[in-house]
Every structure is written in structure tokens, then in C-alpha cells.
Design a protein around this motif. Structure first.
Motif, PDB file in Angstrom:
ATOM      1  N   LEU A  27       0.807  -1.221   0.000  1.00 59.74           N
ATOM      2  CA  LEU A  27       0.000   0.000   0.000  1.00 59.74           C
ATOM      3  C   LEU A  27       0.846   1.280   0.000  1.00 59.74           C
ATOM      4  O   LEU A  27       0.308   2.359  -0.205  1.00 59.74           O
ATOM      5  CB  LEU A  27      -0.925   0.017   1.221  1.00 59.74           C
ATOM      6  CG  LEU A  27      -1.872  -1.176   1.356  1.00 59.74           C
ATOM      7  CD1 LEU A  27      -2.625  -1.102   2.672  1.00 59.74           C
ATOM      8  CD2 LEU A  27      -2.811  -1.248   0.166  1.00 59.74           C
ATOM      9  N   ASN A  28       2.139   1.138   0.241  1.00 56.30           N
ATOM     10  CA  ASN A  28       3.010   2.309   0.317  1.00 56.30           C
ATOM     11  C   ASN A  28       3.259   2.860  -1.086  1.00 56.30           C
ATOM     12  O   ASN A  28       3.717   2.151  -1.980  1.00 56.30           O
ATOM     13  CB  ASN A  28       4.333   1.930   0.991  1.00 56.30           C
ATOM     14  CG  ASN A  28       5.143   3.130   1.373  1.00 56.30           C
ATOM     15  OD1 ASN A  28       5.536   3.916   0.515  1.00 56.30           O
ATOM     16  ND2 ASN A  28       5.392   3.282   2.653  1.00 56.30           N
ATOM     17  N   HIS A  29       2.985   4.134  -1.283  1.00 59.34           N
ATOM     18  CA  HIS A  29       3.111   4.763  -2.598  1.00 59.34           C
ATOM     19  C   HIS A  29       4.548   5.146  -2.973  1.00 59.34           C
ATOM     20  O   HIS A  29       4.826   5.451  -4.120  1.00 59.34           O
ATOM     21  CB  HIS A  29       2.212   6.006  -2.668  1.00 59.34           C
ATOM     22  CG  HIS A  29       2.652   7.102  -1.750  1.00 59.34           C
ATOM     23  ND1 HIS A  29       2.361   7.098  -0.408  1.00 59.34           N
ATOM     24  CD2 HIS A  29       3.380   8.222  -1.980  1.00 59.34           C
ATOM     25  CE1 HIS A  29       2.884   8.175   0.155  1.00 59.34           C
ATOM     26  NE2 HIS A  29       3.518   8.872  -0.774  1.00 59.34           N
ATOM     27  N   ARG A  30       5.466   5.124  -1.996  1.00 53.23           N
ATOM     28  CA  ARG A  30       6.850   5.532  -2.291  1.00 53.23           C
ATOM     29  C   ARG A  30       7.650   4.460  -3.013  1.00 53.23           C
ATOM     30  O   ARG A  30       8.679   4.734  -3.609  1.00 53.23           O
ATOM     31  CB  ARG A  30       7.574   5.904  -0.993  1.00 53.23           C
ATOM     32  CG  ARG A  30       7.112   7.216  -0.419  1.00 53.23           C
ATOM     33  CD  ARG A  30       7.922   7.570   0.783  1.00 53.23           C
ATOM     34  NE  ARG A  30       7.561   6.636   1.865  1.00 53.23           N
ATOM     35  CZ  ARG A  30       8.136   6.611   3.048  1.00 53.23           C
ATOM     36  NH1 ARG A  30       9.127   7.429   3.297  1.00 53.23           N
ATOM     37  NH2 ARG A  30       7.747   5.775   3.962  1.00 53.23           N
ATOM     38  N   TYR A  31       7.209   3.199  -2.917  1.00 47.73           N
ATOM     39  CA  TYR A  31       7.986   2.099  -3.480  1.00 47.73           C
ATOM     40  C   TYR A  31       7.137   1.320  -4.470  1.00 47.73           C
ATOM     41  O   TYR A  31       5.941   1.132  -4.276  1.00 47.73           O
ATOM     42  CB  TYR A  31       8.452   1.145  -2.368  1.00 47.73           C
ATOM     43  CG  TYR A  31       9.263   1.834  -1.299  1.00 47.73           C
ATOM     44  CD1 TYR A  31      10.602   2.125  -1.500  1.00 47.73           C
ATOM     45  CD2 TYR A  31       8.675   2.201  -0.084  1.00 47.73           C
ATOM     46  CE1 TYR A  31      11.346   2.769  -0.524  1.00 47.73           C
ATOM     47  CE2 TYR A  31       9.419   2.838   0.901  1.00 47.73           C
ATOM     48  CZ  TYR A  31      10.741   3.115   0.673  1.00 47.73           C
ATOM     49  OH  TYR A  31      11.480   3.747   1.623  1.00 47.73           O
ATOM     50  N   ASP A  32       7.779   0.877  -5.535  1.00 49.49           N
ATOM     51  CA  ASP A  32       7.118  -0.042  -6.462  1.00 49.49           C
ATOM     52  C   ASP A  32       7.294  -1.437  -5.875  1.00 49.49           C
ATOM     53  O   ASP A  32       8.252  -2.149  -6.170  1.00 49.49           O
ATOM     54  CB  ASP A  32       7.757   0.072  -7.853  1.00 49.49           C
ATOM     55  CG  ASP A  32       7.059  -0.816  -8.870  1.00 49.49           C
ATOM     56  OD1 ASP A  32       5.981  -1.373  -8.553  1.00 49.49           O
ATOM     57  OD2 ASP A  32       7.597  -0.942  -9.982  1.00 49.49           O
ATOM     58  N   TRP A  33       6.372  -1.811  -5.005  1.00 52.30           N
ATOM     59  CA  TRP A  33       6.487  -3.008  -4.172  1.00 52.30           C
ATOM     60  C   TRP A  33       6.684  -4.269  -5.000  1.00 52.30           C
ATOM     61  O   TRP A  33       7.459  -5.146  -4.620  1.00 52.30           O
ATOM     62  CB  TRP A  33       5.248  -3.115  -3.283  1.00 52.30           C
ATOM     63  CG  TRP A  33       5.392  -4.065  -2.147  1.00 52.30           C
ATOM     64  CD1 TRP A  33       4.783  -5.282  -2.021  1.00 52.30           C
ATOM     65  CD2 TRP A  33       6.178  -3.910  -0.965  1.00 52.30           C
ATOM     66  NE1 TRP A  33       5.147  -5.884  -0.837  1.00 52.30           N
ATOM     67  CE2 TRP A  33       6.004  -5.056  -0.174  1.00 52.30           C
ATOM     68  CE3 TRP A  33       7.028  -2.908  -0.505  1.00 52.30           C
ATOM     69  CZ2 TRP A  33       6.636  -5.229   1.058  1.00 52.30           C
ATOM     70  CZ3 TRP A  33       7.649  -3.086   0.721  1.00 52.30           C
ATOM     71  CH2 TRP A  33       7.458  -4.224   1.480  1.00 52.30           C
ATOM     72  N   GLU A  63      14.534  -6.831   0.074  1.00 50.40           N
ATOM     73  CA  GLU A  63      14.272  -5.410   0.273  1.00 50.40           C
ATOM     74  C   GLU A  63      12.913  -5.196   0.939  1.00 50.40           C
ATOM     75  O   GLU A  63      12.745  -4.284   1.750  1.00 50.40           O
ATOM     76  CB  GLU A  63      14.351  -4.645  -1.048  1.00 50.40           C
ATOM     77  CG  GLU A  63      14.511  -3.160  -0.820  1.00 50.40           C
ATOM     78  CD  GLU A  63      15.040  -2.416  -2.030  1.00 50.40           C
ATOM     79  OE1 GLU A  63      15.099  -1.183  -1.951  1.00 50.40           O
ATOM     80  OE2 GLU A  63      15.398  -3.042  -3.045  1.00 50.40           O
ATOM     81  N   HIS A  64      11.942  -6.057   0.619  1.00 49.08           N
ATOM     82  CA  HIS A  64      10.663  -6.023   1.336  1.00 49.08           C
ATOM     83  C   HIS A  64      10.916  -6.192   2.833  1.00 49.08           C
ATOM     84  O   HIS A  64      10.378  -5.441   3.658  1.00 49.08           O
ATOM     85  CB  HIS A  64       9.737  -7.148   0.872  1.00 49.08           C
ATOM     86  CG  HIS A  64       9.189  -6.974  -0.497  1.00 49.08           C
ATOM     87  ND1 HIS A  64       8.349  -7.898  -1.063  1.00 49.08           N
ATOM     88  CD2 HIS A  64       9.349  -6.010  -1.441  1.00 49.08           C
ATOM     89  CE1 HIS A  64       8.005  -7.507  -2.272  1.00 49.08           C
ATOM     90  NE2 HIS A  64       8.618  -6.362  -2.526  1.00 49.08           N
ATOM     91  N   GLY A  69      10.869  -0.032   9.354  1.00 46.37           N
ATOM     92  CA  GLY A  69       9.726   0.859   9.537  1.00 46.37           C
ATOM     93  C   GLY A  69       9.478   1.783   8.369  1.00 46.37           C
ATOM     94  O   GLY A  69       8.648   2.685   8.460  1.00 46.37           O
ATOM     95  N   ALA A  70      10.170   1.566   7.260  1.00 50.44           N
ATOM     96  CA  ALA A  70       9.954   2.408   6.086  1.00 50.44           C
ATOM     97  C   ALA A  70       8.579   2.160   5.479  1.00 50.44           C
ATOM     98  O   ALA A  70       8.011   3.033   4.837  1.00 50.44           O
ATOM     99  CB  ALA A  70      11.051   2.157   5.051  1.00 50.44           C
ATOM    100  N   VAL A  71       8.053   0.962   5.653  1.00 45.98           N
ATOM    101  CA  VAL A  71       6.682   0.650   5.242  1.00 45.98           C
ATOM    102  C   VAL A  71       5.952   0.057   6.444  1.00 45.98           C
ATOM    103  O   VAL A  71       6.558  -0.525   7.335  1.00 45.98           O
ATOM    104  CB  VAL A  71       6.633  -0.345   4.049  1.00 45.98           C
ATOM    105  CG1 VAL A  71       7.282   0.255   2.824  1.00 45.98           C
ATOM    106  CG2 VAL A  71       7.272  -1.668   4.409  1.00 45.98           C
TER     107      VAL A  71
END
Length: 172
Positions: free
Chosen positions: A113-119, A126-127, A134-136
Motif C-alpha cells: 500500500l506504500n506509494h513511495r515504493y514499487d512493491w 528489500e521487502h 519501519g519504512a513501510v
């Protein structure tokens, strides 16, 4: 060295008594820090309303056991209490690691759901890194380790205390 005391063979009885009082003072400080940590964690858990799922009750149980064990050691230390405090200290670490696992897993679930990363384009490691730091996600991944700290402080407070069968315990 063949002296009775590991520091200096020339130590007097007064020096030994002073050393014993110093050790007892450090033990009380460690015990106090453990109990104070329990209070702070309880306030934090309550402010977050950390009781919505069954897994969220785990830190409350661990906290209660650490606090009761610490109070036993503070108010009426016995040799059985020393042994019990050491067991509680050991059990607090895996319980805290379970909390870290739960927090990281919750962060991994919400990472998409985090918009900063192309999950979907990120590799699995990296996930895990983003969820652990805590970045996501919204859960503090390493916060449960405070339970391990409180338990470890409790265990360290018993260093130098005997665990043989008997009544009251006094620091050496």
C-alpha cells in the motif's frame, strides 16, 4: 592467585563488606530499571490500545510475569525467587522476538500500500528490510525488544545471588 578474593589477596573484611554493599546497590538499580521499563511498556501498550487480537495480548502477559517476578525480588527475595527471575528473564527474549516477527509481518502485509515504493518490482530481501526498518507499515518493528530488555535487566539483577534451597537470599 591464591587469595580468598579475586581482586586482591590483601583485602580486609571492611573492603569485602563495602564490595558487597556496592553489588547489592547495583542489583537494586538493575531491578528498579527492569520494573521502570515494565511501567513504561505498559503505558505505551495502553496508549496504543494493544489488545485487539490474541497475539496483542502476548506482551501484556510477558509484562505481567516480568513485573510480578521483579516485585517478588524487590519485596521478598528468596532463592526460589532468584531461580524464577532467571527463568522469566530467559523466556522474555523469545517472547520479544515473537513480537518483532509479528510487527515485521504486519509491515510486510501493508507494504504494497506504500506509494513511495514499487512493491512488486522490489526483491524479497528489500521487502524485509523496509518492513524491519519501519519504512513501510505502521508498526514499530523493534519496539517489542524492550520486553527483552526488561527481562534481561531482571536476570542481571540476580547475578551473584545464590539459587540453592533455602529461605531468604542475600547478595554475596
Amino acid at each position: 592467585m591464591t587469595g580468598a578474593h579475586p581482586v586482591s589477596p590483601a583485602m580486609t573484611a571492611g573492603d569485602d563488606a563495602r564490595a558487597s554493599r556496592l553489588v547489592a546497590r547495583f542489583q537494586r538499580c538493575l531491578l528498579g530499571l527492569s520494573l521502570l521499563s515494565c511501567v513504561f511498556v505498559a503505558v505505551e501498550l495502553a496508549s496504543l490500545r494493544h489488545w485487539k487480537t490474541g497475539a496483542q495480548y502476548v506482551p501484556w502477559y510477558v509484562l505481567a510475569v516480568i513485573a510480578v517476578s521483579g516485585l517478588v525480588m524487590a519485596l521478598a527475595p528468596t532463592r526460589l525467587g532468584v531461580l524464577q527471575a532467571r527463568v522469566v528473564s530467559l523466556v522474555s527474549v523469545p517472547a520479544a522476538l515473537f513480537g518483532v516477527y509479528e510487527h515485521v509481518a504486519a509491515n510486510l502485509e501493508t507494504g504494497v500500500l506504500n506509494h513511495r515504493y514499487d512493491w512488486t518490482a522490489l526483491p524479497g530481501w528489500e521487502h524485509l528490510w523496509l518492513a524491519s526498518t519501519g519504512a513501510v507499515g505502521g508498526t514499530p518493528a523493534l519496539t517489542p525488544l524492550v520486553l527483552a530488555l526488561a527481562g534481561t535487566l531482571l536476570g542481571l539483577a540476580t547475578v551473584g545471588m545464590a539459587t540453592m534451597v533455602g529461605d531468604r537470599v542475600a547478595p554475596r
